[in-house]
Design a protein around this motif. Structure first.
Motif, PDB file in Angstrom:
ATOM      1  N   ALA A 137      29.675  43.336  47.407  1.00 11.54           N
ATOM      2  CA  ALA A 137      30.431  42.285  48.090  1.00 11.54           C
ATOM      3  C   ALA A 137      31.933  42.567  48.025  1.00 11.54           C
ATOM      4  O   ALA A 137      32.657  42.388  49.020  1.00 11.54           O
ATOM      5  CB  ALA A 137      30.121  40.927  47.468  1.00 11.54           C
ATOM      6  N   ILE A 138      32.402  43.023  46.870  1.00 10.09           N
ATOM      7  CA  ILE A 138      33.822  43.356  46.715  1.00 10.09           C
ATOM      8  C   ILE A 138      34.192  44.509  47.643  1.00 10.09           C
ATOM      9  O   ILE A 138      35.208  44.460  48.355  1.00 10.09           O
ATOM     10  CB  ILE A 138      34.130  43.725  45.248  1.00 10.09           C
ATOM     11  CG1 ILE A 138      34.057  42.479  44.359  1.00 10.09           C
ATOM     12  CG2 ILE A 138      35.510  44.381  45.132  1.00 10.09           C
ATOM     13  CD1 ILE A 138      34.114  42.784  42.873  1.00 10.09           C
ATOM     14  N   GLN A 158      42.363  52.979  47.904  1.00  6.79           N
ATOM     15  CA  GLN A 158      41.730  51.697  47.605  1.00  6.79           C
ATOM     16  C   GLN A 158      41.028  51.734  46.254  1.00  6.79           C
ATOM     17  O   GLN A 158      41.167  50.818  45.436  1.00  6.79           O
ATOM     18  CB  GLN A 158      40.717  51.352  48.703  1.00  6.79           C
ATOM     19  CG  GLN A 158      41.350  50.909  50.015  1.00  6.79           C
ATOM     20  CD  GLN A 158      40.322  50.723  51.099  1.00  6.79           C
ATOM     21  OE1 GLN A 158      39.460  51.580  51.325  1.00  6.79           O
ATOM     22  NE2 GLN A 158      40.390  49.586  51.798  1.00  6.79           N
ATOM     23  N   LEU A 159      40.266  52.792  46.017  1.00  6.72           N
ATOM     24  CA  LEU A 159      39.528  52.919  44.752  1.00  6.72           C
ATOM     25  C   LEU A 159      40.479  53.042  43.565  1.00  6.72           C
ATOM     26  O   LEU A 159      40.200  52.530  42.478  1.00  6.72           O
ATOM     27  CB  LEU A 159      38.591  54.123  44.816  1.00  6.72           C
ATOM     28  CG  LEU A 159      37.441  54.014  45.825  1.00  6.72           C
ATOM     29  CD1 LEU A 159      36.739  55.351  45.995  1.00  6.72           C
ATOM     30  CD2 LEU A 159      36.450  52.942  45.396  1.00  6.72           C
ATOM     31  N   GLN A 160      41.611  53.703  43.775  1.00  2.69           N
ATOM     32  CA  GLN A 160      42.574  53.860  42.683  1.00  2.69           C
ATOM     33  C   GLN A 160      43.244  52.531  42.323  1.00  2.69           C
ATOM     34  O   GLN A 160      43.686  52.351  41.192  1.00  2.69           O
ATOM     35  CB  GLN A 160      43.640  54.888  43.078  1.00  2.69           C
ATOM     36  CG  GLN A 160      43.136  56.327  43.054  1.00  2.69           C
ATOM     37  CD  GLN A 160      44.172  57.311  43.546  1.00  2.69           C
ATOM     38  OE1 GLN A 160      44.972  56.997  44.431  1.00  2.69           O
ATOM     39  NE2 GLN A 160      44.155  58.519  42.985  1.00  2.69           N
ATOM     40  N   ARG A 161      43.310  51.616  43.261  1.00  2.00           N
ATOM     41  CA  ARG A 161      43.909  50.306  42.988  1.00  2.00           C
ATOM     42  C   ARG A 161      42.950  49.394  42.216  1.00  2.00           C
ATOM     43  O   ARG A 161      43.371  48.411  41.604  1.00  2.00           O
ATOM     44  CB  ARG A 161      44.319  49.637  44.297  1.00  2.00           C
ATOM     45  CG  ARG A 161      45.509  50.290  44.987  1.00  2.00           C
ATOM     46  CD  ARG A 161      45.715  49.711  46.376  1.00  2.00           C
ATOM     47  NE  ARG A 161      45.968  48.258  46.337  1.00  2.00           N
ATOM     48  CZ  ARG A 161      45.948  47.479  47.416  1.00  2.00           C
ATOM     49  NH1 ARG A 161      45.672  48.002  48.606  1.00  2.00           N
ATOM     50  NH2 ARG A 161      46.191  46.183  47.298  1.00  2.00           N
ATOM     51  N   VAL A 162      41.654  49.718  42.246  1.00  2.00           N
ATOM     52  CA  VAL A 162      40.645  48.853  41.630  1.00  2.00           C
ATOM     53  C   VAL A 162      40.684  48.919  40.112  1.00  2.00           C
ATOM     54  O   VAL A 162      40.682  47.882  39.425  1.00  2.00           O
ATOM     55  CB  VAL A 162      39.238  49.242  42.146  1.00  2.00           C
ATOM     56  CG1 VAL A 162      38.159  48.589  41.283  1.00  2.00           C
ATOM     57  CG2 VAL A 162      39.068  48.822  43.592  1.00  2.00           C
ATOM     58  N   ALA A 200      38.149  38.756  41.301  1.00  2.00           N
ATOM     59  CA  ALA A 200      37.233  39.011  42.414  1.00  2.00           C
ATOM     60  C   ALA A 200      37.960  38.850  43.744  1.00  2.00           C
ATOM     61  O   ALA A 200      37.785  39.651  44.675  1.00  2.00           O
ATOM     62  CB  ALA A 200      36.031  38.070  42.343  1.00  2.00           C
ATOM     63  N   ILE A 201      38.800  37.833  43.834  1.00  2.00           N
ATOM     64  CA  ILE A 201      39.583  37.616  45.055  1.00  2.00           C
ATOM     65  C   ILE A 201      40.548  38.778  45.282  1.00  2.00           C
ATOM     66  O   ILE A 201      40.646  39.323  46.390  1.00  2.00           O
ATOM     67  CB  ILE A 201      40.360  36.283  44.960  1.00  2.00           C
ATOM     68  CG1 ILE A 201      39.390  35.100  44.947  1.00  2.00           C
ATOM     69  CG2 ILE A 201      41.342  36.151  46.125  1.00  2.00           C
ATOM     70  CD1 ILE A 201      40.048  33.767  44.616  1.00  2.00           C
ATOM     71  N   GLU A 202      41.245  39.190  44.216  1.00  2.00           N
ATOM     72  CA  GLU A 202      42.205  40.295  44.333  1.00  2.00           C
ATOM     73  C   GLU A 202      41.500  41.591  44.730  1.00  2.00           C
ATOM     74  O   GLU A 202      42.013  42.370  45.553  1.00  2.00           O
ATOM     75  CB  GLU A 202      42.950  40.485  43.016  1.00  2.00           C
ATOM     76  CG  GLU A 202      43.887  39.342  42.663  1.00  2.00           C
ATOM     77  CD  GLU A 202      44.604  39.590  41.344  1.00  2.00           C
ATOM     78  OE1 GLU A 202      44.987  40.748  41.079  1.00  2.00           O
ATOM     79  OE2 GLU A 202      44.783  38.632  40.569  1.00  2.00           O
ATOM     80  N   GLN A 250      40.473  41.630  48.374  1.00  2.00           N
ATOM     81  CA  GLN A 250      41.620  41.822  49.260  1.00  2.00           C
ATOM     82  C   GLN A 250      41.954  43.302  49.444  1.00  2.00           C
ATOM     83  O   GLN A 250      42.462  43.697  50.496  1.00  2.00           O
ATOM     84  CB  GLN A 250      42.834  41.064  48.705  1.00  2.00           C
ATOM     85  CG  GLN A 250      42.717  39.549  48.829  1.00  2.00           C
ATOM     86  CD  GLN A 250      43.841  38.808  48.158  1.00  2.00           C
ATOM     87  OE1 GLN A 250      44.566  39.368  47.331  1.00  2.00           O
ATOM     88  NE2 GLN A 250      44.009  37.531  48.489  1.00  2.00           N
ATOM     89  N   ILE A 251      41.663  44.112  48.436  1.00  2.00           N
ATOM     90  CA  ILE A 251      41.912  45.549  48.556  1.00  2.00           C
ATOM     91  C   ILE A 251      41.086  46.161  49.684  1.00  2.00           C
ATOM     92  O   ILE A 251      41.555  47.045  50.410  1.00  2.00           O
ATOM     93  CB  ILE A 251      41.589  46.263  47.219  1.00  2.00           C
ATOM     94  CG1 ILE A 251      42.580  45.844  46.134  1.00  2.00           C
ATOM     95  CG2 ILE A 251      41.594  47.785  47.382  1.00  2.00           C
ATOM     96  CD1 ILE A 251      42.255  46.392  44.759  1.00  2.00           C
TER      97      ILE A 251
END
Length: 328
Positions: free
Chosen positions: A209-210, A289-293, A318-320, A323-324
């Motif tokens: 979902a994320i 994107q993955l690096q920001r997680v 989860a919200i943050e 958003q990524i």
């Protein structure tokens, strides 16, 4: 009998090792006389344990003294160090002295060096959730100990369903052993799937979902997981492992690697056949994107360990995270 020091995060594995050592040491008929456990919350626990260790056993068997969650290897006043040194040098052969701690010993301390010289030290750390190959070997080892025959697909299923939770692993495999009965044919994935409690499956749905940026669905899954009493730190652990796996695969692809075996090896992917589906899943996802997680998840883990409200912390992150991955 000797001195033992068990340490690590895997409290269940330590409990199992303590039980085995106790069974080897103490005569059950004389257990109430010859077994003593001292907890760290007792002010003079260390001195009491060391004094009791010098006492000869009653009846048959040996004496077993357990100093649980001790801080001896993290801080040790000089007078306690003197008492420890005196006890170790004169410990009766009829005594087994066990010290346990969830914290790694500080190798700079004199008390730790003393224990390293005289004690059998064993680490019981949880396997990182992303090291699925090691977790699969652990599943295989415990299954063999229970004389439970599983196909490779069943081992892979248990690995994914249970993760690095050794307590649940033992429970699930014992349940499968009862189910297997006297059958000689190994159990496959189809047979065990309805029986194994897949604690990581809902967390994997949360991950999906994320990754798809579905905030409402992610929040609903967070609520479901907490209603099922799934520990928040375990949810985070699963997410960290799975996102780390995906980051490795994406980095290898970006670097121009085309050999699936090399990608699977670098990502520590237990089942290389999964790589095809993971590559498809990641086709529309960027390395950035993955690096920001991962920093967000590490921040979440830190806040949970500091005592933050689990529901608020998980929902906020989860919200943050969603958003990524949301397309703008």
């Amino acid at each position: 009998m000797g001195i033992y020091f068990y340490w690590g995060e895997d409290s269940f594995a330590i409990a199992q090792a303590v039980k085995a050592l106790k069974q080897k040491t103490v005569d059950p008929m004389w257990e109430s006389f010859n077994f003593d456990k001292f907890s760290s919350d007792q002010g003079d626990a260390i001195v009491q344990a060391l004094n009791q260790a010098m006492t000869p056993p009653f009846g048959s068997g040996n004496r077993f003294v357990w100093l649980a969650e001790t801080t001896l290897a993290q801080r040790c006043p000089e007078e306690v160090l003197t008492e420890l040194d005196r006890t170790i040098s004169a410990l009766p052969e009829t005594t087994t002295l066990l010290l346990t701690s969830s914290t790694k010993p500080d190798g700079r301390l004199k008390s730790t060096k003393l224990l390293q010289t005289h004690a059998t030290i064993q680490e019981f750390s949880l396997i990182p959730p992303w090291k699925t190959e090691l977790i699969a070997k652990q599943v295989q080892r415990v299954a063999q100990e229970l004389d439970l025959k599983l196909t490779q697909s069943a081992i892979d299923y248990v690995t994914e369903a249970v993760g690095n939770d050794t307590r649940q692993l033992q429970s699930e495999l014992e349940k499968l052993k009862v189910f297997a009965g006297d059958r000689k044919k190994p159990l496959d994935e189809t047979a065990i799937a309805p029986l194994v409690t897949a604690s990581t499956q809902s967390s994997l749905k949360l991950l999906a979902a994320i990754r798809q940026g579905k905030t409402a669905e992610a929040l609903e899954l967070v609520a479901d997981l907490l209603r099922q009493n799934e520990p928040a730190l375990r949810i985070v652990s699963t997410l960290v492992g799975q996102f780390r796996l995906r980051l490795w695969i994406k980095l290898m692809q970006e670097a121009g690697e085309r050999d699936d075996r090399e990608i699977a090896k670098a990502a520590e992917l237990n089942n290389p056949k999964q790589l095809y589906f993971l590559k498809q899943e990641l086709a529309s996802t960027s390395v950035a994107q993955l690096q920001r997680v991962l920093p967000l998840l590490l921040d979440l883990e830190y806040s949970l360990k500091r005592g933050s409200d689990e529901t608020i912390a998980l929902q906020t992150k989860a919200i943050e995270l969603c958003q990524i991955f949301q397309r703008r």
